[in-house]
Design a protein around this motif. Structure first.
Motif, PDB file in Angstrom:
ATOM      1  N   PRO A  62      -6.051  -1.857 -14.551  1.00 43.58           N
ATOM      2  CA  PRO A  62      -5.360  -2.179 -15.799  1.00 43.58           C
ATOM      3  C   PRO A  62      -6.166  -3.136 -16.662  1.00 43.58           C
ATOM      4  O   PRO A  62      -6.973  -3.921 -16.155  1.00 43.58           O
ATOM      5  CB  PRO A  62      -4.051  -2.810 -15.322  1.00 43.58           C
ATOM      6  CG  PRO A  62      -4.333  -3.308 -13.950  1.00 43.58           C
ATOM      7  CD  PRO A  62      -5.334  -2.359 -13.365  1.00 43.58           C
ATOM      8  N   SER A  63      -5.934  -3.074 -17.976  1.00 42.37           N
ATOM      9  CA  SER A  63      -6.635  -3.974 -18.894  1.00 42.37           C
ATOM     10  C   SER A  63      -6.226  -5.422 -18.672  1.00 42.37           C
ATOM     11  O   SER A  63      -7.021  -6.345 -18.855  1.00 42.37           O
ATOM     12  CB  SER A  63      -6.347  -3.561 -20.345  1.00 42.37           C
ATOM     13  OG  SER A  63      -6.723  -2.219 -20.575  1.00 42.37           O
ATOM     14  N   SER A  64      -4.965  -5.630 -18.281  1.00 44.15           N
ATOM     15  CA  SER A  64      -4.489  -6.967 -17.950  1.00 44.15           C
ATOM     16  C   SER A  64      -3.352  -6.845 -16.948  1.00 44.15           C
ATOM     17  O   SER A  64      -2.772  -5.778 -16.772  1.00 44.15           O
ATOM     18  CB  SER A  64      -4.011  -7.707 -19.209  1.00 44.15           C
ATOM     19  OG  SER A  64      -2.925  -7.024 -19.810  1.00 44.15           O
ATOM     20  N   GLY A  65      -3.047  -7.945 -16.282  1.00 49.64           N
ATOM     21  CA  GLY A  65      -2.013  -7.924 -15.260  1.00 49.64           C
ATOM     22  C   GLY A  65      -2.559  -7.583 -13.885  1.00 49.64           C
ATOM     23  O   GLY A  65      -3.764  -7.344 -13.724  1.00 49.64           O
ATOM     24  N   LYS A  66      -1.662  -7.538 -12.897  1.00 50.35           N
ATOM     25  CA  LYS A  66      -2.071  -7.282 -11.520  1.00 50.35           C
ATOM     26  C   LYS A  66      -1.190  -6.227 -10.866  1.00 50.35           C
ATOM     27  O   LYS A  66      -0.006  -6.109 -11.175  1.00 50.35           O
ATOM     28  CB  LYS A  66      -1.987  -8.566 -10.681  1.00 50.35           C
ATOM     29  CG  LYS A  66      -2.995  -9.627 -11.019  1.00 50.35           C
ATOM     30  CD  LYS A  66      -2.841 -10.816 -10.077  1.00 50.35           C
ATOM     31  CE  LYS A  66      -3.851 -11.910 -10.377  1.00 50.35           C
ATOM     32  NZ  LYS A  66      -3.702 -13.067  -9.434  1.00 50.35           N
ATOM     33  N   VAL A  67      -1.798  -5.496  -9.949  1.00 51.33           N
ATOM     34  CA  VAL A  67      -1.064  -4.567  -9.086  1.00 51.33           C
ATOM     35  C   VAL A  67      -1.355  -4.970  -7.650  1.00 51.33           C
ATOM     36  O   VAL A  67      -2.519  -5.061  -7.251  1.00 51.33           O
ATOM     37  CB  VAL A  67      -1.494  -3.107  -9.316  1.00 51.33           C
ATOM     38  CG1 VAL A  67      -0.725  -2.177  -8.381  1.00 51.33           C
ATOM     39  CG2 VAL A  67      -1.269  -2.693 -10.767  1.00 51.33           C
ATOM     40  N   LEU A  68      -0.301  -5.214  -6.888  1.00 53.64           N
ATOM     41  CA  LEU A  68      -0.466  -5.577  -5.483  1.00 53.64           C
ATOM     42  C   LEU A  68       0.204  -4.535  -4.599  1.00 53.64           C
ATOM     43  O   LEU A  68       1.320  -4.085  -4.896  1.00 53.64           O
ATOM     44  CB  LEU A  68       0.144  -6.954  -5.187  1.00 53.64           C
ATOM     45  CG  LEU A  68      -0.606  -8.187  -5.686  1.00 53.64           C
ATOM     46  CD1 LEU A  68      -0.346  -8.420  -7.173  1.00 53.64           C
ATOM     47  CD2 LEU A  68      -0.195  -9.432  -4.893  1.00 53.64           C
ATOM     48  N   VAL A  69      -0.470  -4.147  -3.543  1.00 54.74           N
ATOM     49  CA  VAL A  69       0.072  -3.242  -2.542  1.00 54.74           C
ATOM     50  C   VAL A  69      -0.006  -3.944  -1.194  1.00 54.74           C
ATOM     51  O   VAL A  69      -1.083  -4.391  -0.783  1.00 54.74           O
ATOM     52  CB  VAL A  69      -0.699  -1.901  -2.507  1.00 54.74           C
ATOM     53  CG1 VAL A  69      -0.227  -1.044  -1.336  1.00 54.74           C
ATOM     54  CG2 VAL A  69      -0.520  -1.143  -3.821  1.00 54.74           C
ATOM     55  N   ASN A  70       1.137  -4.087  -0.550  1.00 56.92           N
ATOM     56  CA  ASN A  70       1.224  -4.816   0.720  1.00 56.92           C
ATOM     57  C   ASN A  70       0.629  -6.219   0.605  1.00 56.92           C
ATOM     58  O   ASN A  70      -0.056  -6.714   1.509  1.00 56.92           O
ATOM     59  CB  ASN A  70       0.540  -4.029   1.842  1.00 56.92           C
ATOM     60  CG  ASN A  70       1.261  -2.729   2.158  1.00 56.92           C
ATOM     61  OD1 ASN A  70       2.488  -2.667   2.128  1.00 56.92           O
ATOM     62  ND2 ASN A  70       0.510  -1.686   2.456  1.00 56.92           N
ATOM     63  N   GLY A  71       0.876  -6.849  -0.549  1.00 57.51           N
ATOM     64  CA  GLY A  71       0.456  -8.227  -0.746  1.00 57.51           C
ATOM     65  C   GLY A  71      -0.977  -8.418  -1.180  1.00 57.51           C
ATOM     66  O   GLY A  71      -1.401  -9.537  -1.466  1.00 57.51           O
ATOM     67  N   GLN A  72      -1.762  -7.322  -1.243  1.00 57.96           N
ATOM     68  CA  GLN A  72      -3.170  -7.411  -1.621  1.00 57.96           C
ATOM     69  C   GLN A  72      -3.380  -6.787  -3.000  1.00 57.96           C
ATOM     70  O   GLN A  72      -2.872  -5.703  -3.283  1.00 57.96           O
ATOM     71  CB  GLN A  72      -4.046  -6.683  -0.598  1.00 57.96           C
ATOM     72  CG  GLN A  72      -3.943  -7.231   0.820  1.00 57.96           C
ATOM     73  CD  GLN A  72      -4.500  -8.639   0.944  1.00 57.96           C
ATOM     74  OE1 GLN A  72      -5.551  -8.947   0.385  1.00 57.96           O
ATOM     75  NE2 GLN A  72      -3.796  -9.502   1.676  1.00 57.96           N
ATOM     76  N   GLU A  73      -4.146  -7.481  -3.834  1.00 62.46           N
ATOM     77  CA  GLU A  73      -4.416  -6.944  -5.168  1.00 62.46           C
ATOM     78  C   GLU A  73      -5.251  -5.668  -5.060  1.00 62.46           C
ATOM     79  O   GLU A  73      -6.237  -5.609  -4.303  1.00 62.46           O
ATOM     80  CB  GLU A  73      -5.147  -7.971  -6.031  1.00 62.46           C
ATOM     81  CG  GLU A  73      -5.341  -7.498  -7.466  1.00 62.46           C
ATOM     82  CD  GLU A  73      -5.881  -8.577  -8.394  1.00 62.46           C
ATOM     83  OE1 GLU A  73      -6.118  -8.265  -9.575  1.00 62.46           O
ATOM     84  OE2 GLU A  73      -6.076  -9.724  -7.923  1.00 62.46           O
ATOM     85  N   VAL A  74      -4.846  -4.647  -5.789  1.00 66.43           N
ATOM     86  CA  VAL A  74      -5.532  -3.360  -5.741  1.00 66.43           C
ATOM     87  C   VAL A  74      -6.892  -3.491  -6.418  1.00 66.43           C
ATOM     88  O   VAL A  74      -6.995  -3.924  -7.565  1.00 66.43           O
ATOM     89  CB  VAL A  74      -4.693  -2.275  -6.445  1.00 66.43           C
ATOM     90  CG1 VAL A  74      -5.487  -0.977  -6.561  1.00 66.43           C
ATOM     91  CG2 VAL A  74      -3.394  -2.046  -5.691  1.00 66.43           C
ATOM     92  N   GLY A  75      -7.941  -3.108  -5.683  1.00 69.09           N
ATOM     93  CA  GLY A  75      -9.288  -3.185  -6.235  1.00 69.09           C
ATOM     94  C   GLY A  75     -10.041  -1.878  -6.114  1.00 69.09           C
ATOM     95  O   GLY A  75     -11.243  -1.803  -6.361  1.00 69.09           O
ATOM     96  N   GLY A  76      -9.333  -0.824  -5.738  1.00 63.25           N
ATOM     97  CA  GLY A  76      -9.952   0.484  -5.547  1.00 63.25           C
ATOM     98  C   GLY A  76      -8.981   1.381  -4.800  1.00 63.25           C
ATOM     99  O   GLY A  76      -7.839   0.999  -4.546  1.00 63.25           O
TER     100      GLY A  76
END
Length: 214
Positions: A62-76
């Motif tokens: 995303p251009s801004s904000g965060k996405v977390l899956v199982n407590g970890q920020e999505v990086g791929g």
């Protein structure tokens, strides 16, 4: 007992840049998904529903904000997430069984145990007798069930479904939606589906979220 939060969407926005300028796809979107929940995001075409799924899956950032899956920020991309697209994307030259096993092959998880589990899924959901058929020999609804079983075979924690019934006629989509809803509940999966058709959410008896950016 506190429910376990598995997906957190924190104020995400997404802008697409082209030679003609900037296009806003998502603006300041936030929501949480808890373990075992099956939700549907309902909105018109072009409002950013598929983009939202792509940020959760890690296909885009995303251009801004965060996405977390199982407590970890999505990086791929994440192997714990299964993605079911609008089209079934079955390979016409492979049998139904070999189509179902392709995800296991790609992830290098194919062995006697995982193959047996895939065969059990076929048996459980009424497709065992068709395992040596080819996709062209199946109806549209059956193909969608194969696509779902292929996704389930790699045992993801979270399933993302991008308008999985849009290619089906109205009567078939109601039947398949009911079948897929039953399968997901039986497998106790956490799932997020996006659709432009409110009837998909109603017939699934899932929790709908109505979304349109402004």
């Amino acid at each position: 007992m506190t429910a376990e939060k598995v997906v957190e969407i924190q104020n995400i926005s997404m802008n697409y840049h082209t030679l003609d300028g900037e296009t806003l796809a998502i603006h300041n979107l936030s929501f949480d998904v808890y373990k075992g929940e099956i939700i549907v995001i309902v909105g018109p075409s072009g409002c950013g529903k598929s983009t939202a799924l792509s940020t959760i899956s890690g296909l885009i950032k995303p251009s801004s904000g965060k996405v977390l899956v199982n407590g970890q920020e999505v990086g791929g991309t994440n192997k714990s997430i299964g993605y079911m697209f609008q089209k079934d994307h079955l390979f016409e030259w492979r049998t139904i069984m070999s189509n179902i096993l392709i995800g296991l092959e790609i992830q290098r998880k194919l062995n006697d145990e995982t193959k047996k589990k895939a065969e059990q899924l076929l048996e459980m959901y009424g497709l065992a007798e068709f395992k040596n058929y080819y996709p062209s020999q199946l109806s549209g609804g059956m193909r969608q069930r194969v696509a779902l079983i292929r996704t389930l075979a790699v045992e993801p924690d979270i399933l993302l479904l991008d308008e999985p019934f849009s290619a089906l006629d109205y009567q078939t989509r109601l039947s398949v939606a009911d079948e897929i809803g039953t399968i997901l509940k039986k497998e106790r999966k956490t799932a997020i589906m996006v659709t432009h058709d409110i009837s998909d959410a109603i017939c699934l008896k899932w929790l709908p979220i109505f979304y349109r950016y402004t």
